[in-house]
Design an enzyme around this catalytic site. Sequence first.
Site, PDB file in Angstrom:
ATOM      1  N   ARG A  37      53.137  50.028  28.248  1.00  0.00           N
ATOM      2  CA  ARG A  37      54.162  49.281  28.997  1.00  0.00           C
ATOM      3  C   ARG A  37      53.921  49.279  30.505  1.00  0.00           C
ATOM      4  NH1 ARG A  37      56.826  52.132  25.192  1.00  0.00           N
ATOM      5  NH2 ARG A  37      57.549  50.897  23.425  1.00  0.00           N
ATOM      6  N   LYS A  70      49.917  37.462  39.717  1.00  0.00           N
ATOM      7  CA  LYS A  70      49.811  36.692  38.472  1.00  0.00           C
ATOM      8  C   LYS A  70      48.617  37.213  37.690  1.00  0.00           C
ATOM      9  CE  LYS A  70      51.776  32.143  39.540  1.00  0.00           C
ATOM     10  NZ  LYS A  70      51.457  30.691  39.564  1.00  0.00           N
ATOM     11  N   GLU A 111      40.322  26.850  47.600  1.00  0.00           N
ATOM     12  CA  GLU A 111      41.636  27.490  47.833  1.00  0.00           C
ATOM     13  C   GLU A 111      41.869  27.750  49.328  1.00  0.00           C
ATOM     14  OE1 GLU A 111      43.643  27.690  45.300  1.00  0.00           O
ATOM     15  OE2 GLU A 111      42.439  27.950  43.484  1.00  0.00           O
ATOM     16  N   LYS A 145      49.325  33.857  51.725  1.00  0.00           N
ATOM     17  CA  LYS A 145      49.732  34.065  50.325  1.00  0.00           C
ATOM     18  C   LYS A 145      50.769  35.182  50.247  1.00  0.00           C
ATOM     19  CE  LYS A 145      48.570  33.887  45.575  1.00  0.00           C
ATOM     20  NZ  LYS A 145      47.613  33.863  44.488  1.00  0.00           N
ATOM     21  N   GLU A 180      57.753  32.245  41.365  1.00  0.00           N
ATOM     22  CA  GLU A 180      57.636  30.792  41.401  1.00  0.00           C
ATOM     23  C   GLU A 180      58.896  30.067  40.954  1.00  0.00           C
ATOM     24  OE1 GLU A 180      53.693  29.505  40.268  1.00  0.00           O
ATOM     25  OE2 GLU A 180      54.374  27.444  40.050  1.00  0.00           O
ATOM     26  N   ARG A 189      56.818  29.110  46.000  1.00  0.00           N
ATOM     27  CA  ARG A 189      55.468  29.454  45.550  1.00  0.00           C
ATOM     28  C   ARG A 189      54.737  28.236  44.971  1.00  0.00           C
ATOM     29  NH1 ARG A 189      53.316  35.077  42.683  1.00  0.00           N
ATOM     30  NH2 ARG A 189      51.178  34.366  42.523  1.00  0.00           N
ATOM     31  N   ASN A 191      50.333  25.344  44.478  1.00  0.00           N
ATOM     32  CA  ASN A 191      49.712  24.501  43.447  1.00  0.00           C
ATOM     33  C   ASN A 191      49.166  23.195  44.008  1.00  0.00           C
ATOM     34  OD1 ASN A 191      50.353  26.373  41.478  1.00  0.00           O
ATOM     35  ND2 ASN A 191      52.387  25.486  41.172  1.00  0.00           N
ATOM     36  N   HIS A 207      46.300  21.253  42.505  1.00  0.00           N
ATOM     37  CA  HIS A 207      46.074  21.825  41.180  1.00  0.00           C
ATOM     38  C   HIS A 207      46.497  20.917  40.032  1.00  0.00           C
ATOM     39  CE1 HIS A 207      45.170  25.378  43.429  1.00  0.00           C
ATOM     40  NE2 HIS A 207      44.990  26.107  42.359  1.00  0.00           N
ATOM     41  N   HIS A 213      43.648  20.500  37.594  1.00  0.00           N
ATOM     42  CA  HIS A 213      43.666  20.973  36.197  1.00  0.00           C
ATOM     43  C   HIS A 213      43.296  19.854  35.236  1.00  0.00           C
ATOM     44  CE1 HIS A 213      46.427  24.676  37.012  1.00  0.00           C
ATOM     45  NE2 HIS A 213      45.144  24.967  37.137  1.00  0.00           N
ATOM     46  N   HIS A 234      36.876  25.963  39.003  1.00  0.00           N
ATOM     47  CA  HIS A 234      38.287  25.718  39.336  1.00  0.00           C
ATOM     48  C   HIS A 234      38.453  25.214  40.782  1.00  0.00           C
ATOM     49  CE1 HIS A 234      42.593  26.355  39.610  1.00  0.00           C
ATOM     50  NE2 HIS A 234      42.399  27.150  40.661  1.00  0.00           N
TER      51      HIS A 234
HETATM   52  N1  LIG Z   1      45.977  35.177  39.348  1.00  0.00           N
HETATM   53  C1  LIG Z   1      45.964  34.174  40.182  1.00  0.00           C
HETATM   54  O1  LIG Z   1      46.870  34.000  40.987  1.00  0.00           O
HETATM   55  C2  LIG Z   1      44.792  33.248  40.158  1.00  0.00           C
HETATM   56  C3  LIG Z   1      44.602  32.339  41.206  1.00  0.00           C
HETATM   57  C4  LIG Z   1      43.469  31.532  41.188  1.00  0.00           C
HETATM   58  C5  LIG Z   1      42.563  31.639  40.154  1.00  0.00           C
HETATM   59  N2  LIG Z   1      42.779  32.533  39.149  1.00  0.00           N
HETATM   60  C6  LIG Z   1      41.819  32.689  38.065  1.00  0.00           C
HETATM   61  O2  LIG Z   1      40.617  33.171  38.620  1.00  0.00           O
HETATM   62  C7  LIG Z   1      39.531  32.763  37.797  1.00  0.00           C
HETATM   63  C8  LIG Z   1      38.409  32.269  38.666  1.00  0.00           C
HETATM   64  O3  LIG Z   1      37.979  33.323  39.488  1.00  0.00           O
HETATM   65  P1  LIG Z   1      36.559  33.313  40.203  1.00  0.00           P
HETATM   66  O4  LIG Z   1      36.359  32.022  40.862  1.00  0.00           O
HETATM   67  O5  LIG Z   1      36.473  34.549  40.988  1.00  0.00           O
HETATM   68  O6  LIG Z   1      35.537  33.290  38.966  1.00  0.00           O
HETATM   69  P2  LIG Z   1      34.775  34.463  38.168  1.00  0.00           P
HETATM   70  O7  LIG Z   1      35.594  35.662  38.077  1.00  0.00           O
HETATM   71  O8  LIG Z   1      34.317  33.840  36.906  1.00  0.00           O
HETATM   72  O9  LIG Z   1      33.513  34.746  39.095  1.00  0.00           O
HETATM   73  C9  LIG Z   1      32.571  33.730  39.308  1.00  0.00           C
HETATM   74  C10 LIG Z   1      31.152  34.192  38.963  1.00  0.00           C
HETATM   75  O10 LIG Z   1      30.649  35.008  40.010  1.00  0.00           O
HETATM   76  C11 LIG Z   1      30.196  36.245  39.477  1.00  0.00           C
HETATM   77  N3  LIG Z   1      30.403  37.220  40.537  1.00  0.00           N
HETATM   78  C12 LIG Z   1      31.572  37.779  40.917  1.00  0.00           C
HETATM   79  N4  LIG Z   1      31.400  38.498  42.014  1.00  0.00           N
HETATM   80  C13 LIG Z   1      30.095  38.432  42.338  1.00  0.00           C
HETATM   81  C14 LIG Z   1      29.319  38.950  43.393  1.00  0.00           C
HETATM   82  N5  LIG Z   1      29.862  39.665  44.382  1.00  0.00           N
HETATM   83  N6  LIG Z   1      27.998  38.684  43.406  1.00  0.00           N
HETATM   84  C15 LIG Z   1      27.441  37.910  42.435  1.00  0.00           C
HETATM   85  N7  LIG Z   1      28.123  37.364  41.440  1.00  0.00           N
HETATM   86  C16 LIG Z   1      29.451  37.610  41.393  1.00  0.00           C
HETATM   87  C17 LIG Z   1      31.007  36.436  38.238  1.00  0.00           C
HETATM   88  O11 LIG Z   1      30.397  37.341  37.355  1.00  0.00           O
HETATM   89  C18 LIG Z   1      31.058  35.010  37.706  1.00  0.00           C
HETATM   90  O12 LIG Z   1      29.868  34.697  37.050  1.00  0.00           O
HETATM   91  C19 LIG Z   1      40.076  31.732  36.843  1.00  0.00           C
HETATM   92  O13 LIG Z   1      40.189  32.305  35.573  1.00  0.00           O
HETATM   93  C20 LIG Z   1      41.458  31.404  37.388  1.00  0.00           C
HETATM   94  O14 LIG Z   1      42.378  31.066  36.384  1.00  0.00           O
HETATM   95  C21 LIG Z   1      43.876  33.319  39.140  1.00  0.00           C
HETATM   96 ZN   LIG Z   2      43.787  27.831  42.098  1.00  0.00          ZN
END
Ligand SMILES: NC(=O)c1ccc[n+]([C@@H]2O[C@H](COP(=O)([O-])OP(=O)(O)OC[C@H]3O[C@@H](n4cnc5c(N)ncnc54)[C@H](O)[C@@H]3O)[C@@H](O)[C@H]2O)c1
Ligand SMILES: [Zn+2]
Length: 361
Positions: A120, A142, A184, A226, A236, A240, A244, A247, A251, A264
């Site tokens: 939990r 999130k 972003e 942020k 949200e 918040r 988006n 987005h 999306h 993304h």
């Molecule tokens: N929680 C939130 O508020 C929020 C906001 C925006 C996006 N997201 C989520 O985040 C995700 C996207 O995140 P992302 O863009 O970081 O993608 P990711 O986590 O897939 O990373 C991108 C790539 O870079 C590699 N990588 C990471 N750090 C590295 C480094 N220092 N050196 C070399 N390679 C590295 C990873 O292994 C991956 O292949 C999506 O799933 C999205 O839904 C969440």
């Molecule tokens: Zn985003």
Amino acid sequence: METITVGLGQRSYPIYIGTDLNYGELIREALPKVTDVMVVTNTTVGPLYFDELKTQLEEHDFNVSECVLKDGEAYKTVDSWWQILTALMEKDFGRDGAVIALGGGVVGDMAGFAASAYQRGIPFVQIPTTLLAMVDSSVGGKTAINHPLGKNMIGAFYQPKAVIADLDCLKTLPERELTAGLGEVVKTGIIYDDKFFDFLKEQVSKVFSYDLDTLSHIVKRCCEIKALVVSQDEKEHGLRAILNYGHTFGHAIEAYLGFGTWLHGEAVGLGMVIASALALDRKLISKDDFDNMLELCQSAKLPTVIPERMTGNDFIEHMRHDKKVRHGVIRYVLPVRIGEVKIFSDVSDDEVRSLISRMKA
Ligand SMILES: NC(=O)c1ccc[n+]([C@@H]2O[C@H](COP(=O)([O-])OP(=O)(O)OC[C@H]3O[C@@H](n4cnc5c(N)ncnc54)[C@H](O)[C@@H]3O)[C@@H](O)[C@H]2O)c1
Ligand SMILES: [Zn+2]
């Protein structure tokens, strides 16, 4: 090192931004009573950064375990989430244990959601290693995994105890991932801060040479904004939603092309161009503002052209399935000037169809 606080009363937490950060010390401060930590990472990031992190954690009397997930959005699944929970159980983690996410947004979202559910809820710390994770996903609480029927559909609001953004990590990040993070970043300027937008117009190219001063300012400003937004509207209910921006269209592009075809942040980049074109159509912004936004997206190397086969109808169809759609009304976040956006629920499907066909002409 810069420190920013996300103000959420008793659940407030620091974001540390810098280089040569002392992970052990910062995490000990965030988790004073914790003994066992599970570092969740993936097959790409683990080999690069886990050993150093482990050494530093052990110097501060943590027992360190590692859980290595497969790399990629395709693995942001219930199976990977289960793998983290299984690792915690196998190592007999109790409520005095904690999870540390070492990776991009995919690892952070899954590790956070696992921490929220294990017994939990046990504490967790984010060590974001992509630009996108540093400026966006690691901050705000999130957490989620994907379901085959929809992205991020299963998750929780669960705040970390600290976020540690070590800019040195960005040196190993591929350029395309930097660009996705800039999606972003540009968004943040447009929705909240015209001065930051101007800074980006001048400096954004320096990101591609990993200029530390530029990166540091960018990560700091995005986290500040942020943090401000999240502390006013954690779950949200209103404000918040401005995060988006870009987005809704973004999306639709991700879903239409198949998740993972475009990153993304790339889809958000084009999503912002379409949203600003809609704002121009509605005379909410001037042609100069529109041109400025388009130019910044181009300097950030974001895509600005709609995929050839994708029609206005394709957009509408995918946007109707977005989880943010309520009672069939699509809510559009549109700029009213550089530095401010508003939400509009009166955009007709025909207006969007006509815009998309003109943009493709
Ligand atoms: N929680 C939130 O508020 C929020 C906001 C925006 C996006 N997201 C989520 O985040 C995700 C996207 O995140 P992302 O863009 O970081 O993608 P990711 O986590 O897939 O990373 C991108 C790539 O870079 C590699 N990588 C990471 N750090 C590295 C480094 N220092 N050196 C070399 N390679 C590295 C990873 O292994 C991956 O292949 C999506 O799933 C999205 O839904 C969440
Ligand atoms: Zn985003």
